[in-house]
Design a protein around this motif. Structure first.
Motif, PDB file in Angstrom:
ATOM      1  N   VAL A  95     -25.135 -27.728  -1.350  1.00  0.00           N
ATOM      2  CA  VAL A  95     -24.334 -26.638  -0.805  1.00  0.00           C
ATOM      3  C   VAL A  95     -24.858 -25.357  -1.448  1.00  0.00           C
ATOM      4  O   VAL A  95     -24.882 -25.244  -2.663  1.00  0.00           O
ATOM      5  CB  VAL A  95     -22.836 -26.765  -1.158  1.00  0.00           C
ATOM      6  CG1 VAL A  95     -21.981 -26.123  -0.103  1.00  0.00           C
ATOM      7  CG2 VAL A  95     -22.383 -28.170  -1.388  1.00  0.00           C
ATOM      8  N   THR A  96     -25.296 -24.429  -0.612  1.00  0.00           N
ATOM      9  CA  THR A  96     -25.829 -23.175  -1.141  1.00  0.00           C
ATOM     10  C   THR A  96     -24.744 -22.097  -1.139  1.00  0.00           C
ATOM     11  O   THR A  96     -23.745 -22.222  -0.436  1.00  0.00           O
ATOM     12  CB  THR A  96     -27.041 -22.698  -0.307  1.00  0.00           C
ATOM     13  OG1 THR A  96     -26.632 -22.560   1.047  1.00  0.00           O
ATOM     14  CG2 THR A  96     -28.179 -23.700  -0.398  1.00  0.00           C
ATOM     15  N   PHE A  97     -24.959 -21.075  -1.909  1.00  0.00           N
ATOM     16  CA  PHE A  97     -24.039 -19.956  -1.966  1.00  0.00           C
ATOM     17  C   PHE A  97     -24.450 -18.932  -0.910  1.00  0.00           C
ATOM     18  O   PHE A  97     -25.636 -18.696  -0.703  1.00  0.00           O
ATOM     19  CB  PHE A  97     -24.054 -19.310  -3.357  1.00  0.00           C
ATOM     20  CG  PHE A  97     -23.677 -20.280  -4.440  1.00  0.00           C
ATOM     21  CD1 PHE A  97     -22.365 -20.724  -4.574  1.00  0.00           C
ATOM     22  CD2 PHE A  97     -24.628 -20.770  -5.325  1.00  0.00           C
ATOM     23  CE1 PHE A  97     -22.012 -21.627  -5.562  1.00  0.00           C
ATOM     24  CE2 PHE A  97     -24.282 -21.677  -6.306  1.00  0.00           C
ATOM     25  CZ  PHE A  97     -22.967 -22.109  -6.421  1.00  0.00           C
ATOM     26  N   LYS A  98     -23.475 -18.358  -0.259  1.00  0.00           N
ATOM     27  CA  LYS A  98     -23.779 -17.341   0.748  1.00  0.00           C
ATOM     28  C   LYS A  98     -24.432 -16.146   0.065  1.00  0.00           C
ATOM     29  O   LYS A  98     -24.077 -15.800  -1.066  1.00  0.00           O
ATOM     30  CB  LYS A  98     -22.499 -16.919   1.474  1.00  0.00           C
ATOM     31  CG  LYS A  98     -21.951 -18.032   2.352  1.00  0.00           C
ATOM     32  CD  LYS A  98     -20.731 -17.584   3.112  1.00  0.00           C
ATOM     33  CE  LYS A  98     -20.256 -18.703   4.030  1.00  0.00           C
ATOM     34  NZ  LYS A  98     -19.071 -18.352   4.778  1.00  0.00           N
ATOM     35  N   PRO A  99     -25.382 -15.494   0.746  1.00  0.00           N
ATOM     36  CA  PRO A  99     -26.066 -14.342   0.143  1.00  0.00           C
ATOM     37  C   PRO A  99     -25.058 -13.284  -0.300  1.00  0.00           C
ATOM     38  O   PRO A  99     -24.093 -12.996   0.407  1.00  0.00           O
ATOM     39  CB  PRO A  99     -26.952 -13.814   1.274  1.00  0.00           C
ATOM     40  CG  PRO A  99     -27.121 -14.977   2.205  1.00  0.00           C
ATOM     41  CD  PRO A  99     -25.870 -15.789   2.089  1.00  0.00           C
ATOM     42  N   GLY A 100     -25.305 -12.743  -1.471  1.00  0.00           N
ATOM     43  CA  GLY A 100     -24.464 -11.670  -1.979  1.00  0.00           C
ATOM     44  C   GLY A 100     -23.221 -12.140  -2.712  1.00  0.00           C
ATOM     45  O   GLY A 100     -22.492 -11.328  -3.276  1.00  0.00           O
ATOM     46  N   VAL A 101     -22.947 -13.447  -2.734  1.00  0.00           N
ATOM     47  CA  VAL A 101     -21.764 -13.945  -3.430  1.00  0.00           C
ATOM     48  C   VAL A 101     -22.027 -13.928  -4.932  1.00  0.00           C
ATOM     49  O   VAL A 101     -23.022 -14.454  -5.410  1.00  0.00           O
ATOM     50  CB  VAL A 101     -21.407 -15.385  -2.971  1.00  0.00           C
ATOM     51  CG1 VAL A 101     -20.352 -15.991  -3.878  1.00  0.00           C
ATOM     52  CG2 VAL A 101     -20.921 -15.376  -1.539  1.00  0.00           C
ATOM     53  N   ASN A 102     -21.123 -13.301  -5.653  1.00  0.00           N
ATOM     54  CA  ASN A 102     -21.186 -13.261  -7.106  1.00  0.00           C
ATOM     55  C   ASN A 102     -20.019 -14.105  -7.613  1.00  0.00           C
ATOM     56  O   ASN A 102     -18.858 -13.802  -7.324  1.00  0.00           O
ATOM     57  CB  ASN A 102     -21.078 -11.812  -7.590  1.00  0.00           C
ATOM     58  CG  ASN A 102     -21.147 -11.711  -9.086  1.00  0.00           C
ATOM     59  OD1 ASN A 102     -21.146 -12.702  -9.809  1.00  0.00           O
ATOM     60  ND2 ASN A 102     -21.212 -10.482  -9.575  1.00  0.00           N
ATOM     61  N   LEU A 103     -20.314 -15.180  -8.342  1.00  0.00           N
ATOM     62  CA  LEU A 103     -19.251 -16.073  -8.798  1.00  0.00           C
ATOM     63  C   LEU A 103     -18.200 -15.349  -9.643  1.00  0.00           C
ATOM     64  O   LEU A 103     -17.037 -15.721  -9.622  1.00  0.00           O
ATOM     65  CB  LEU A 103     -19.835 -17.242  -9.584  1.00  0.00           C
ATOM     66  CG  LEU A 103     -20.558 -18.279  -8.750  1.00  0.00           C
ATOM     67  CD1 LEU A 103     -21.095 -19.395  -9.629  1.00  0.00           C
ATOM     68  CD2 LEU A 103     -19.649 -18.849  -7.682  1.00  0.00           C
ATOM     69  N   ALA A 104     -18.598 -14.307 -10.340  1.00  0.00           N
ATOM     70  CA  ALA A 104     -17.634 -13.553 -11.147  1.00  0.00           C
ATOM     71  C   ALA A 104     -16.583 -12.875 -10.262  1.00  0.00           C
ATOM     72  O   ALA A 104     -15.497 -12.548 -10.726  1.00  0.00           O
ATOM     73  CB  ALA A 104     -18.354 -12.521 -12.009  1.00  0.00           C
ATOM     74  N   ASP A 105     -16.895 -12.684  -8.984  1.00  0.00           N
ATOM     75  CA  ASP A 105     -15.933 -12.075  -8.063  1.00  0.00           C
ATOM     76  C   ASP A 105     -14.887 -13.077  -7.577  1.00  0.00           C
ATOM     77  O   ASP A 105     -13.824 -12.686  -7.117  1.00  0.00           O
ATOM     78  CB  ASP A 105     -16.651 -11.481  -6.841  1.00  0.00           C
ATOM     79  CG  ASP A 105     -17.539 -10.299  -7.206  1.00  0.00           C
ATOM     80  OD1 ASP A 105     -17.326  -9.700  -8.277  1.00  0.00           O
ATOM     81  OD2 ASP A 105     -18.451 -10.004  -6.414  1.00  0.00           O
ATOM     82  N   VAL A 106     -15.190 -14.361  -7.642  1.00  0.00           N
ATOM     83  CA  VAL A 106     -14.255 -15.367  -7.132  1.00  0.00           C
ATOM     84  C   VAL A 106     -13.668 -16.255  -8.223  1.00  0.00           C
ATOM     85  O   VAL A 106     -12.745 -17.022  -7.970  1.00  0.00           O
ATOM     86  CB  VAL A 106     -14.915 -16.251  -6.034  1.00  0.00           C
ATOM     87  CG1 VAL A 106     -15.242 -15.421  -4.812  1.00  0.00           C
ATOM     88  CG2 VAL A 106     -16.137 -16.964  -6.553  1.00  0.00           C
ATOM     89  N   LEU A 107     -14.191 -16.150  -9.443  1.00  0.00           N
ATOM     90  CA  LEU A 107     -13.658 -16.927 -10.567  1.00  0.00           C
ATOM     91  C   LEU A 107     -13.055 -15.979 -11.597  1.00  0.00           C
ATOM     92  O   LEU A 107     -13.594 -14.908 -11.857  1.00  0.00           O
ATOM     93  CB  LEU A 107     -14.774 -17.754 -11.227  1.00  0.00           C
ATOM     94  CG  LEU A 107     -15.472 -18.777 -10.344  1.00  0.00           C
ATOM     95  CD1 LEU A 107     -16.656 -19.396 -11.092  1.00  0.00           C
ATOM     96  CD2 LEU A 107     -14.502 -19.862  -9.905  1.00  0.00           C
ATOM     97  N   ASP A 108     -11.962 -16.371 -12.193  1.00  0.00           N
ATOM     98  CA  ASP A 108     -11.317 -15.568 -13.230  1.00  0.00           C
ATOM     99  C   ASP A 108     -11.933 -15.933 -14.573  1.00  0.00           C
ATOM    100  O   ASP A 108     -11.458 -16.829 -15.270  1.00  0.00           O
ATOM    101  CB  ASP A 108      -9.807 -15.834 -13.215  1.00  0.00           C
ATOM    102  CG  ASP A 108      -9.054 -14.860 -14.095  1.00  0.00           C
ATOM    103  OD1 ASP A 108      -9.645 -13.838 -14.509  1.00  0.00           O
ATOM    104  OD2 ASP A 108      -7.872 -15.135 -14.379  1.00  0.00           O
ATOM    105  N   LEU A 109     -13.026 -15.247 -14.919  1.00  0.00           N
ATOM    106  CA  LEU A 109     -13.753 -15.525 -16.156  1.00  0.00           C
ATOM    107  C   LEU A 109     -13.345 -14.543 -17.248  1.00  0.00           C
ATOM    108  O   LEU A 109     -12.964 -13.416 -16.959  1.00  0.00           O
ATOM    109  CB  LEU A 109     -15.261 -15.398 -15.903  1.00  0.00           C
ATOM    110  CG  LEU A 109     -15.848 -16.341 -14.851  1.00  0.00           C
ATOM    111  CD1 LEU A 109     -17.274 -15.920 -14.508  1.00  0.00           C
ATOM    112  CD2 LEU A 109     -15.824 -17.770 -15.360  1.00  0.00           C
ATOM    113  N   PRO A 110     -13.448 -14.951 -18.516  1.00  0.00           N
ATOM    114  CA  PRO A 110     -13.178 -13.999 -19.601  1.00  0.00           C
ATOM    115  C   PRO A 110     -14.144 -12.818 -19.521  1.00  0.00           C
ATOM    116  O   PRO A 110     -15.296 -12.990 -19.103  1.00  0.00           O
ATOM    117  CB  PRO A 110     -13.438 -14.824 -20.864  1.00  0.00           C
ATOM    118  CG  PRO A 110     -13.327 -16.257 -20.443  1.00  0.00           C
ATOM    119  CD  PRO A 110     -13.765 -16.283 -19.009  1.00  0.00           C
ATOM    120  N   PRO A 111     -13.698 -11.618 -19.897  1.00  0.00           N
ATOM    121  CA  PRO A 111     -14.563 -10.433 -19.835  1.00  0.00           C
ATOM    122  C   PRO A 111     -15.868 -10.650 -20.599  1.00  0.00           C
ATOM    123  O   PRO A 111     -15.869 -11.233 -21.682  1.00  0.00           O
ATOM    124  CB  PRO A 111     -13.723  -9.335 -20.503  1.00  0.00           C
ATOM    125  CG  PRO A 111     -12.311  -9.823 -20.404  1.00  0.00           C
ATOM    126  CD  PRO A 111     -12.375 -11.318 -20.427  1.00  0.00           C
ATOM    127  N   GLY A 112     -16.963 -10.214 -20.005  1.00  0.00           N
ATOM    128  CA  GLY A 112     -18.271 -10.304 -20.659  1.00  0.00           C
ATOM    129  C   GLY A 112     -18.957 -11.655 -20.538  1.00  0.00           C
ATOM    130  O   GLY A 112     -20.035 -11.852 -21.083  1.00  0.00           O
TER     131      GLY A 112
END
Length: 129
Positions: A95-112
């Protein structure tokens, strides 16, 4: 047949294991590789297949992927991607990621947070055809 890939000397056995993985991109286990490659290399042993897969994995030529507690599977796709496991059939699909998708935009990751490796496995059922 190249004599070397990514700094790894490609023996006949390594080349045939690699070629099989590239031709049949269905994420086989070592046992499945062994069974499939017997036509090409009738005298190859299961230990040799394991050694070839280990060498290819250690040199970053293929990826070893694990699903739950099942046997390791081997994937020649080195691009950033995840896997979909079709539970009824047991088949594994890239399964590939759609172009332009940034995982940080869809996952709640700790800052930095810096993502250095991705292993995403989705499970479900493919629509029946």
């Amino acid at each position: 047949m190249p004599s070397e890939i990514a700094g790894l000397r490609m023996t006949k056995q390594r080349w045939e294991v690699y070629r099989l993985l590239m031709e049949q991109r269905d994420h086989p286990t070592a046992n499945e590789v062994f069974i499939r490659i017997k036509d090409r290399l009738p005298n190859i042993s299961l230990a040799t297949v394991y050694n070839c897969l280990e060498a290819l994995t250690q040199h970053g030529i293929v990826r070893q992927v694990n699903f739950d507690r099942d046997a390791s599977r081997f994937c020649p796709n080195l691009a950033e991607h995840g896997h979909f496991h079709d539970k009824p059939t047991g088949s594994i699909h890239d399964v590939t990621f759609k172009p332009g998708v940034n995982l940080a935009d869809v996952l709640d990751l700790p800052p930095g947070t810096v993502i250095t490796d991705i292993e995403i496995t989705l499970r479900g059922e493919l629509p029946s055809s």
